[in-house]
Design an enzyme around this catalytic site. Structure first.
Site, PDB file in Angstrom:
ATOM      1  N   TYR A   1       2.688  10.293   0.150  1.00  0.00           N
ATOM      2  CA  TYR A   1       4.269   9.232   0.484  1.00  0.00           C
ATOM      3  C   TYR A   1       5.321   9.748   0.311  1.00  0.00           C
ATOM      4  O   TYR A   1       6.155   9.206  -0.901  1.00  0.00           O
ATOM      5  CB  TYR A   1       3.675   8.333   0.537  1.00  0.00           C
TER       6      TYR A   1
ATOM      7  N   LYS B   1       8.449  -1.400  21.725  1.00  0.00           N
ATOM      8  CA  LYS B   1       9.956   0.098  21.847  1.00  0.00           C
ATOM      9  C   LYS B   1       9.500   1.448  22.454  1.00  0.00           C
ATOM     10  O   LYS B   1      10.466   1.866  22.688  1.00  0.00           O
ATOM     11  CB  LYS B   1      10.471   0.248  20.654  1.00  0.00           C
TER      12      LYS B   1
ATOM     13  N   ASP C   1       0.937  -0.945  -0.290  1.00  0.00           N
ATOM     14  CA  ASP C   1      -0.122  -0.178  -0.093  1.00  0.00           C
ATOM     15  C   ASP C   1       0.863   0.785  -0.085  1.00  0.00           C
ATOM     16  O   ASP C   1       1.721   1.222   1.465  1.00  0.00           O
ATOM     17  CB  ASP C   1      -1.507   0.115   1.218  1.00  0.00           C
TER      18      ASP C   1
END
Ligand SMILES: NC(=O)c1ccc[n+]([C@@H]2O[C@H](COP(=O)([O-])OP(=O)(O)OC[C@H]3O[C@@H](n4cnc5c(N)ncnc54)[C@H](OP(=O)(O)O)[C@@H]3O)[C@@H](O)[C@H]2O)c1
Length: 323
Positions: free
Chosen positions: A60, A216, A55
């Protein structure tokens, strides 16, 4: 990797798809600097793991993510399902605006085909709704692109039921791409039941809540992110208190549940999204090969009903009060 059919008449897609937002590199809503080699390796590793779809979106990295996906997949185009989007344009100053005019959608489709080095897009999605054009006009153009064979399947992202219904009355919506994770569950009330009832496939985005559900994160870790990583902007509730601290504690409580299956919290978080009967697949973002390798184990197993209840209780106690 296990596959599921996307909606009533879509392609068989693997339970996990690779999300290519972060590999777009630096831009207003980027994740900080990203080396193209690392992105290339991440895409190749996703295929190695058996993932059959990716995707991306023009926005982006302002074309960069699509360009990289195109370069990496050009010799294996037939074996990978490419999903991309339309509706967010940018100008010479790199300012992003919404545009769902039919002519703009067609222009974007041509630009994406060029960047992706292909003559068809497998799944073409409207990225975000916007009131500048009646959705019937925009969806009419999506339908025409499908009829012309430039795109094989058409879908939407971030739509509510009212907009989905208006599109569905024109032509079938093959998929919805909504945000969905253990700590972002608003679509459960209306949107997921509607999709299930209407045969609309659901590809859930940010199943790791942008990395928060990997285990994390800490306040100190947040400080180590690049200055231009959008997660540091301070205006996102998930990366601000009280939700941020509550999530870190929530993740600690998930560790023993994940360990019971010899899985990581990230894999548990992905498997959790896949446990909903309306969800077809999860889009897991990754910027390093080892991340997508670590996340691939989110597919192919089930969380027991006892553990699902335990997770629901933890959510009610720890997350819901902060929303
Ligand atoms: N339609 C939309 O409006 C929309 C919106 C958002 C996302 N999406 C799509 O959904 C995809 C996934 O969403 P997302 O990227 O926002 O979030 P996500 O999948 O919840 O999280 C991905 C991020 O978490 C970190 N990560 C991933 N695996 C990890 C691991 N095993 N260990 C440690 N860290 C790990 C990586 O960032 P770091 O290494 O930098 O921490 C990665 O970029 C996107 O790429 C995009 O394709 C769509």
């Amino acid at each position: 990797m296990k596959t599921r059919q996307l909606g009533t008449n879509g392609p068989d897609i693997t339970e996990i798809g690779l999300g290519a937002w972060a590999i777009g590199g630096s831009w207003t809503w980027g994740w900080g600097h990203q080396e193209d080699d690392a992105s290339h390796n991440t895409i190749m590793e996703s295929l190695e793991q058996g993932i059959n779809w990716i995707d991306t979106a023009p926005v982006y990295g302002l074309g960069h993510s699509e360009t990289l996906v195109g370069q990496t997949l050009k010799d294996r185009r037939q074996s990978v399902i490419i999903a991309t989007k339309c509706g967010l344009r940018w100008d010479d100053q790199r300012r992003v605006t919404n545009n769902l005019h039919p002519a703009s959608i067609r222009k974007e489709c041509e630009d994406s085909l060029r960047r992706l080095q292909t003559d068809y897009i497998d799944l073409y999605q409207i990225h975000w709704p916007h009131k500048n054009v009646p959705i019937e006009d925009s969806w009419g153009q999506m339908t025409r692109l499908q009829e012309e064979g430039k795109v094989r399947y058409i879908g939407v992202s971030n739509f509510d039921v009212e907009l989905l219904q208006r599109c569905e009355s024109i032509s079938h919506v093959n998929s919805l791409q909504p945000p969905y994770s253990m700590i972002k569950r608003d679509i459960e009330a209306e949107i997921l039941p509607w999709c299930e009832e209407n045969g609309v496939g659901v590809i859930a985005y940010s199943p790791l809540q942008s990395g928060l559900l990997t285990g994390k994160f800490s306040a100190d870790f947040l400080e180590t992110l690049a200055e231009d990583d959008w997660r540091r902007a301070g205006n996102n509730p998930y990366f601000s208190d009280p939700l941020f601290s509550a999530t870190i504690q929530f993740v600690e409580q998930l560790q023993p549940i994940a360990a019971a299956y010899e899985k990581s919290v990230a894999e548990l978080a992905i498997a959790w999204t896949l446990a909903h009967s309306a969800v077809t697949a999860a889009i897991a973002g990754a910027r390093k090969a080892e991340q997508i390798a670590a996340n691939a184990g989110g597919s192919g197993w089930d969380i027991s009903s006892e553990h699902l209840t335990q997770i629901a209780d933890l959510y009610e106690q720890m997350i819901a009060p902060t929303l």
